[in-house]
Design a protein around this motif. Structure first.
Motif, mmCIF file in Angstrom:
data_model
loop_
_atom_site.group_PDB
_atom_site.id
_atom_site.type_symbol
_atom_site.label_atom_id
_atom_site.label_comp_id
_atom_site.label_asym_id
_atom_site.label_seq_id
_atom_site.Cartn_x
_atom_site.Cartn_y
_atom_site.Cartn_z
ATOM 1 N N LEU A 173 19.615 44.092 -38.418
ATOM 2 C CA LEU A 173 20.972 43.963 -38.913
ATOM 3 C C LEU A 173 21.995 43.994 -37.779
ATOM 4 O O LEU A 173 22.887 43.149 -37.693
ATOM 5 N N MET A 174 21.838 44.953 -36.854
ATOM 6 C CA MET A 174 22.800 45.081 -35.759
ATOM 7 C C MET A 174 22.758 43.867 -34.847
ATOM 8 O O MET A 174 23.797 43.358 -34.432
ATOM 9 N N VAL B 80 13.663 49.410 -38.219
ATOM 10 C CA VAL B 80 13.588 48.017 -37.747
ATOM 11 C C VAL B 80 14.523 47.123 -38.551
ATOM 12 O O VAL B 80 15.037 46.142 -38.032
ATOM 13 N N VAL B 81 14.755 47.469 -39.830
ATOM 14 C CA VAL B 81 15.696 46.689 -40.636
ATOM 15 C C VAL B 81 17.110 46.904 -40.112
ATOM 16 O O VAL B 81 17.876 45.951 -39.937
ATOM 17 N N ASN B 82 17.460 48.156 -39.807
ATOM 18 C CA ASN B 82 18.777 48.434 -39.234
ATOM 19 C C ASN B 82 18.963 47.745 -37.885
ATOM 20 O O ASN B 82 20.042 47.243 -37.568
ATOM 21 N N ALA C 166 29.701 52.455 -31.871
ATOM 22 C CA ALA C 166 28.590 52.971 -31.082
ATOM 23 C C ALA C 166 29.161 53.769 -29.907
ATOM 24 O O ALA C 166 28.463 54.559 -29.289
ATOM 25 N N MET D 116 26.747 49.253 -29.251
ATOM 26 C CA MET D 116 26.030 48.232 -28.500
ATOM 27 C C MET D 116 27.035 47.380 -27.725
ATOM 28 O O MET D 116 27.972 46.848 -28.296
ATOM 29 N N ARG E 6 29.442 48.921 -36.687
ATOM 30 C CA ARG E 6 30.681 48.254 -36.269
ATOM 31 C C ARG E 6 31.733 49.285 -35.874
ATOM 32 O O ARG E 6 32.491 49.094 -34.937
ATOM 33 N N ASP F 134 24.211 40.812 -36.712
ATOM 34 C CA ASP F 134 25.655 40.980 -36.860
ATOM 35 C C ASP F 134 26.367 40.670 -35.549
ATOM 36 O O ASP F 134 27.447 40.087 -35.535
ATOM 37 N N ARG G 140 28.984 57.745 -29.606
ATOM 38 C CA ARG G 140 27.663 58.370 -29.600
ATOM 39 C C ARG G 140 27.629 59.672 -28.787
ATOM 40 O O ARG G 140 26.803 60.527 -29.032
ATOM 41 N N ILE H 214 17.703 40.133 -41.446
ATOM 42 C CA ILE H 214 17.007 40.994 -42.417
ATOM 43 C C ILE H 214 16.088 40.160 -43.308
ATOM 44 O O ILE H 214 14.951 40.551 -43.582
ATOM 45 N N VAL I 165 20.739 54.264 -32.440
ATOM 46 C CA VAL I 165 21.705 54.248 -33.544
ATOM 47 C C VAL I 165 20.981 53.959 -34.859
ATOM 48 O O VAL I 165 21.228 54.607 -35.884
ATOM 49 N N GLY J 215 27.919 37.712 -37.127
ATOM 50 C CA GLY J 215 28.579 38.478 -38.186
ATOM 51 C C GLY J 215 27.627 38.741 -39.341
ATOM 52 O O GLY J 215 26.415 38.800 -39.141
ATOM 53 N N TRP J 216 28.181 38.889 -40.562
ATOM 54 C CA TRP J 216 27.335 39.269 -41.690
ATOM 55 C C TRP J 216 26.312 38.198 -42.019
ATOM 56 O O TRP J 216 25.231 38.497 -42.534
#
Lengths: 182, 196
Positions: free
Chosen positions: B72-73, B67-69, A104, B1, A101, B76, A107, B88, B58, B80-81
């Motif tokens: 998450l992105m 792949v988990v990150n 990015a 992103m 958040r 999100d 970078r 995830i 990133v 959002g969360w």
């Protein structure tokens, strides 16, 4: 698999919590440290248990990080699995959410580029170390050495030269092993 | 992103995300990344190819499973969360149940020599897969600003520290990582100086 005193469970959770922040390049890069902690330092698992956990996670579908809850499961059942998985994921996930958040767009800054560039060779070295530690139990056991080394070499050749899905190599490995070839 | 183009399809709800990631994860034998690319970019078109590469670089840079990150992105970005959590959970829940059932079954079956042999064979293949992945990663170092000699020095020092001396990972990452970062800053500064 045995039950573990609460103090040891908390210790496992805290250890994995710390490892989470070091798992740059994926959870697999922390495998040597988990091996050091679970096998060498605490003696909760042996070499074969450790290799089995990684083999199971590779054989089953899903992210490879699932070898971590399998290790926890081998140490202390379902509670151990939960402690290990939450430990390895919570800090890295919260950090990733924050950082992605935050920006990015930064970078291209030299400091950020230097961070990736400087860490990449270390990550590659860690993955090589993991491969070495996974091969070690086979090399140390004379009765399994030849078959296992042939299988390792064949897997590497097929992975590098073809686009075959890993599941087929796993199936071949399991079949060869079940028939007594390893 | 960067945000998706307006004509991009999006998931309808966090539940939709959860289901999509479950379907994706259950196809990912021996690694999820390739399947994630095909499902999220080619089939569902929730991300462009460029967004995927961006998010992945990133994700790679951050600690935690890539792949988990990545899940998450993406989660999100849409919800959002709540979306991050849904993605995830989808990525992990069904495969987790499956692998624990396998592990439990293995504990009961381990007495059979054929099962022990099969697992040994799978273990050897797993070792081969990791070593091959390491060799493939080696190729990405070609464009590293450190240059081949410094990359080899850092990588080999890491390998020897971990396998021969069994140095704890924290010291390796903090020590060699900081060294790598400092050297890389110097190399990048010098290369940009030379370009001007």
């Amino acid at each position: 698999m045995s039950s573990l005193p609460l103090a040891d469970l908390v210790d496992l959770f805290l250890r994995f919590l710390m490892l989470s922040l070091l798992s740059i390049g994926g959870a697999m890069s922390t495998a040597p440290e988990m091996h050091r902690f679970l096998v060498a330092e605490r003696g909760w698992l042996n070499d074969a248990d450790f290799t089995t956990a990684i083999a199971l996670a590779q054989a089953a579908p899903g992210p490879n990080v699932l070898f971590v809850p399998v290790l926890g499961f081998q140490v202390a059942g379902v509670v151990g699995a939960a402690a290990a998985l939450l430990g390895i994921l919570l800090p890295s996930t919260l950090l990733s959410l924050g950082v992605s958040r935050w920006g990015a767009q930064r970078r291209d800054a030299p400091a950020v580029r230097a961070f990736t560039a400087g860490l990449a060779p270390v990550s590659v070295g860690l993955v090589f170390a993991t491969g070495w530690l996974l091969s070690l139990p086979f090399i140390a056991a004379p009765e399994h050495r030849l078959g296992a080394l042939a299988l390792i070499a064949a897997t590497m050749a097929v992975t590098l030269k073809t686009r075959l899905a890993p599941i087929w190599m796993i199936v071949v490995g399991a079949t060869v092993g079940a028939l007594g070839g390893v | 992103m960067t945000p998706a183009a307006p004509d991009h399809p999006r998931p309808r709800s966090p539940l939709h995300l959860f289901i999509a990631f479950t379907v994706l994860a259950l196809q990912g034998f021996g690694g999820v990344l390739a399947v994630a690319q095909r499902e999220l970019v080619d089939r569902r078109r929730w991300m462009t190819r460029e967004e995927f590469v961006d998010a992945y670089s990133v994700a790679q840079l951050l600690p935690g499973p890539n792949v988990v990150n990545l899940s998450l992105m993406l989660g999100d970005r849409f919800f959002g969360w709540r979306g991050a959590f849904a993605a995830i959970s989808g990525m992990l829940f069904a495969p987790l149940v499956l692998v624990i059932v396998l592990a439990a079954g293995y504990n009961q079956l381990a007495g059979f020599p054929a099962v022990a042999g099969a697992l040994r064979g799978m273990g050897a293949v797993a070792a081969g897969l990791i070593l091959a992945m390491a060799l493939k990663m080696l190729g990405t170092l070609r464009r590293n600003p450190l240059g081949p000699a410094l990359c080899a020095l850092l990588g080999l020092t890491t390998l020897v520290a971990v396998t021969v001396f069994r140095v704890p990972l924290a010291w390796v990452v903090i020590g060699l990582g900081t060294a790598g970062w400092c050297i890389a800053r110097w190399c990048i500064a010098r290369q940009e100086g030379a370009r001007r």
